[in-house]
Design a protein around this motif. Structure first.
Motif, PDB file in Angstrom:
ATOM      1  N   ALA A  67      -0.912  30.702   9.729  1.00 16.58           N
ATOM      2  CA  ALA A  67      -1.562  31.850   9.090  1.00 16.58           C
ATOM      3  C   ALA A  67      -1.123  31.991   7.633  1.00 16.58           C
ATOM      4  N   ALA A  68       0.103  31.556   7.329  1.00  8.30           N
ATOM      5  CA  ALA A  68       0.618  31.609   5.956  1.00  8.30           C
ATOM      6  C   ALA A  68       0.215  30.370   5.153  1.00  8.30           C
ATOM      7  N   GLY A  69      -0.583  29.484   5.766  1.00  7.09           N
ATOM      8  CA  GLY A  69      -1.066  28.299   5.065  1.00  7.09           C
ATOM      9  C   GLY A  69      -0.205  27.066   5.227  1.00  7.09           C
ATOM     10  N   GLY A  70       0.821  27.150   6.066  1.00  5.70           N
ATOM     11  CA  GLY A  70       1.711  26.014   6.260  1.00  5.70           C
ATOM     12  C   GLY A  70       1.245  25.072   7.357  1.00  5.70           C
ATOM     13  N   VAL A  85      -0.212  20.326  13.428  1.00  4.78           N
ATOM     14  CA  VAL A  85      -1.434  21.022  13.008  1.00  4.78           C
ATOM     15  C   VAL A  85      -1.297  21.344  11.526  1.00  4.78           C
ATOM     16  N   GLN A  86      -2.321  20.993  10.778  1.00  2.00           N
ATOM     17  CA  GLN A  86      -2.369  21.310   9.350  1.00  2.00           C
ATOM     18  C   GLN A  86      -3.360  22.451   9.153  1.00  2.00           C
ATOM     19  N   GLN A  91      -7.249  15.886   2.236  1.00  2.00           N
ATOM     20  CA  GLN A  91      -8.233  14.802   2.178  1.00  2.00           C
ATOM     21  C   GLN A  91      -9.584  15.237   2.761  1.00  2.00           C
ATOM     22  N   HIS A  92      -9.551  15.958   3.872  1.00  2.00           N
ATOM     23  CA  HIS A  92     -10.791  16.368   4.545  1.00  2.00           C
ATOM     24  C   HIS A  92     -11.217  17.792   4.194  1.00  2.00           C
ATOM     25  N   GLU A  93     -10.313  18.537   3.564  1.00  3.43           N
ATOM     26  CA  GLU A  93     -10.549  19.939   3.198  1.00  3.43           C
ATOM     27  C   GLU A  93     -10.898  20.794   4.411  1.00  3.43           C
ATOM     28  N   THR A  94     -10.241  20.493   5.520  1.00  2.39           N
ATOM     29  CA  THR A  94     -10.405  21.255   6.764  1.00  2.39           C
ATOM     30  C   THR A  94      -9.050  21.312   7.463  1.00  2.39           C
ATOM     31  N   PRO A  95      -8.909  22.191   8.448  1.00  2.55           N
ATOM     32  CA  PRO A  95      -7.742  22.089   9.323  1.00  2.55           C
ATOM     33  C   PRO A  95      -7.797  20.753  10.068  1.00  2.55           C
ATOM     34  N   ALA A  96      -6.648  20.290  10.523  1.00 11.06           N
ATOM     35  CA  ALA A  96      -6.596  19.013  11.241  1.00 11.06           C
ATOM     36  C   ALA A  96      -5.460  19.031  12.252  1.00 11.06           C
ATOM     37  N   SER A 108      -1.615   7.410  18.677  1.00 12.74           N
ATOM     38  CA  SER A 108      -1.787   8.651  17.927  1.00 12.74           C
ATOM     39  C   SER A 108      -3.261   8.836  17.589  1.00 12.74           C
ATOM     40  N   VAL A 109      -3.651  10.095  17.496  1.00 11.56           N
ATOM     41  CA  VAL A 109      -5.037  10.461  17.175  1.00 11.56           C
ATOM     42  C   VAL A 109      -5.002  11.557  16.117  1.00 11.56           C
ATOM     43  N   PHE A 110      -5.823  11.402  15.091  1.00 13.27           N
ATOM     44  CA  PHE A 110      -5.963  12.394  14.024  1.00 13.27           C
ATOM     45  C   PHE A 110      -7.366  12.991  14.139  1.00 13.27           C
ATOM     46  N   VAL A 111      -7.452  14.325  14.194  1.00 11.35           N
ATOM     47  CA  VAL A 111      -8.736  14.996  14.378  1.00 11.35           C
ATOM     48  C   VAL A 111      -8.918  16.069  13.307  1.00 11.35           C
ATOM     49  N   PRO A 112      -9.769  15.828  12.301  1.00 15.72           N
ATOM     50  CA  PRO A 112     -10.117  16.899  11.360  1.00 15.72           C
ATOM     51  C   PRO A 112     -11.146  17.809  12.019  1.00 15.72           C
TER      52      PRO A 112
END
Length: 150
Positions: A67-70, A85-86, A91-96, A108-112
């Motif tokens: 919630a604080a952007g971290g 969790v980002q 790079q994608h300009e979304t949460p990921a 490992s799996v990366f999901v934007p």
């Protein structure tokens, strides 16, 4: 019941709680069986997961950081997949979400995810529902000693 459900229609990441692992047995009564589910047009996967009350408290703290952007790393231990969790992947300009199964498969799996505003509040609501459905009922009174909460 979902503890985490992040979806944009194309990609989704979920942590689904299935129930107590050993109901009525101290000290494992509060251990929850869960599964990590990832679905996209490219890949889908499922991992078993065990959740302790401390893991739920850790997810609550992680939501505060998000919630604080971290960015957060949740359940970073030797028994579970590492879930990062980002709040905003540059790079994608979304949460990921990045899930890495270090303990078992080393996959490992990366999901934007293109999530709507308010997604963190939605996750807080899911956490509260899980805690209401499966409250912590075991108290550790000293190392190796447990009793029922009153």
């Amino acid at each position: 019941m979902d503890l985490i459900h992040l979806s944009d229609g194309d990609n989704s990441f979920r942590v689904r709680v299935l129930g107590r692992r050993m109901p009525g047995v101290l000290p494992l009564h509060d251990l929850l069986n869960a599964e990590v589910l990832i679905e996209s047009g490219f890949v889908s996967g499922r991992l078993d997961l065990g959740l302790f009350p401390d893991d739920l408290a850790g997810w609550s703290r992680a939501l505060d950081v998000l919630a604080a952007g971290g960015d957060v790393c949740w359940i970073d231990d030797d028994r579970s997949p590492e879930i990062r969790v980002q709040a905003l992947n540059k790079q994608h300009e979304t949460p990921a979400v990045h899930v890495e199964d270090v303990a078992r498969s080393s996959i490992s799996v990366f999901v934007p995810l293109c999530l709507e505003d308010g997604w963190i509040d939605d996750q807080r609501n899911l956490l509260q529902l899980v805690q209401r459905e499966w409250p912590s009922e075991v108290l550790q009174t000293s190392p190796g000693a447990y009793e029922w909460r009153r």
